[in-house]
Design a protein around this motif. Structure first.
Motif, mmCIF file in Angstrom:
data_model
loop_
_atom_site.group_PDB
_atom_site.id
_atom_site.type_symbol
_atom_site.label_atom_id
_atom_site.label_comp_id
_atom_site.label_asym_id
_atom_site.label_seq_id
_atom_site.Cartn_x
_atom_site.Cartn_y
_atom_site.Cartn_z
ATOM 1 N N ARG A 162 17.397 -10.374 10.395
ATOM 2 C CA ARG A 162 18.093 -9.446 9.182
ATOM 3 C C ARG A 162 19.648 -9.522 8.864
ATOM 4 O O ARG A 162 19.687 -8.820 7.913
ATOM 5 N N SER B 280 20.836 -2.485 11.263
ATOM 6 C CA SER B 280 21.022 -1.151 11.805
ATOM 7 C C SER B 280 20.147 -1.177 13.061
ATOM 8 O O SER B 280 19.388 -2.035 13.334
ATOM 9 N N ARG B 281 20.427 0.135 13.716
ATOM 10 C CA ARG B 281 19.534 0.418 14.951
ATOM 11 C C ARG B 281 17.738 0.353 14.673
ATOM 12 O O ARG B 281 17.229 0.039 15.291
ATOM 13 N N GLU B 282 17.807 0.967 13.386
ATOM 14 C CA GLU B 282 16.426 1.311 13.063
ATOM 15 C C GLU B 282 15.655 -0.118 12.767
ATOM 16 O O GLU B 282 14.373 -0.340 13.085
ATOM 17 N N ASP B 283 16.492 -1.084 12.245
ATOM 18 C CA ASP B 283 15.750 -2.342 12.066
ATOM 19 C C ASP B 283 15.711 -3.002 13.297
ATOM 20 O O ASP B 283 14.712 -3.866 13.315
ATOM 21 N N ILE C 115 15.116 0.506 25.506
ATOM 22 C CA ILE C 115 14.364 1.082 24.495
ATOM 23 C C ILE C 115 12.927 0.891 25.096
ATOM 24 O O ILE C 115 12.739 -0.451 25.694
ATOM 25 N N TYR D 160 22.999 -5.345 15.542
ATOM 26 C CA TYR D 160 22.339 -5.012 16.948
ATOM 27 C C TYR D 160 21.768 -6.289 17.327
ATOM 28 O O TYR D 160 21.234 -7.026 16.465
ATOM 29 N N LEU E 188 14.797 -1.484 16.230
ATOM 30 C CA LEU E 188 13.809 -1.056 16.745
ATOM 31 C C LEU E 188 12.626 -1.522 16.047
ATOM 32 O O LEU E 188 11.367 -1.887 16.780
ATOM 33 N N ARG E 189 12.422 -1.831 14.841
ATOM 34 C CA ARG E 189 11.295 -2.296 13.973
ATOM 35 C C ARG E 189 10.914 -3.634 14.249
ATOM 36 O O ARG E 189 9.789 -3.903 14.692
#
Length: 76
Positions: A75, A55-58, A12, A34, A60-61
């Motif tokens: 999380r 999640s992937r989005e969490d 990333i 993740y 990345l955030r």
């Protein structure tokens, strides 16, 4: 950083609040969470501890928050 068997790995890259960051995002062996096996902000290693994300989005955030100077909350 955590070292574990990962189902997938993804590098990333991004910019947050003027800081550049990168990290190796991994999907855990359970296929549900993740984590980052390593991360850097402005070329310096960042310890994200044992943070896991649902999640992937969490995830990345969480890395972007760390780059912006905020401590990402676990999380999961």
């Amino acid at each position: 950083m955590q070292i574990a068997q990962a189902l997938t790995q993804e590098t990333i890259f991004g910019v947050a609040d003027g800081a550049t960051y990168s990290g190796m995002l991994c999907l855990g062996g359970d296929g549900k969470r993740y984590f980052f096996s390593q991360a850097q902000v402005d070329g310096q290693p960042v310890a994200l501890g044992r943070d896991h994300f649902p999640s992937r989005e969490d995830a990345l955030r969480g890395l972007a928050d760390a780059a912006a100077g905020l401590r990402p909350a676990s999380r999961a």
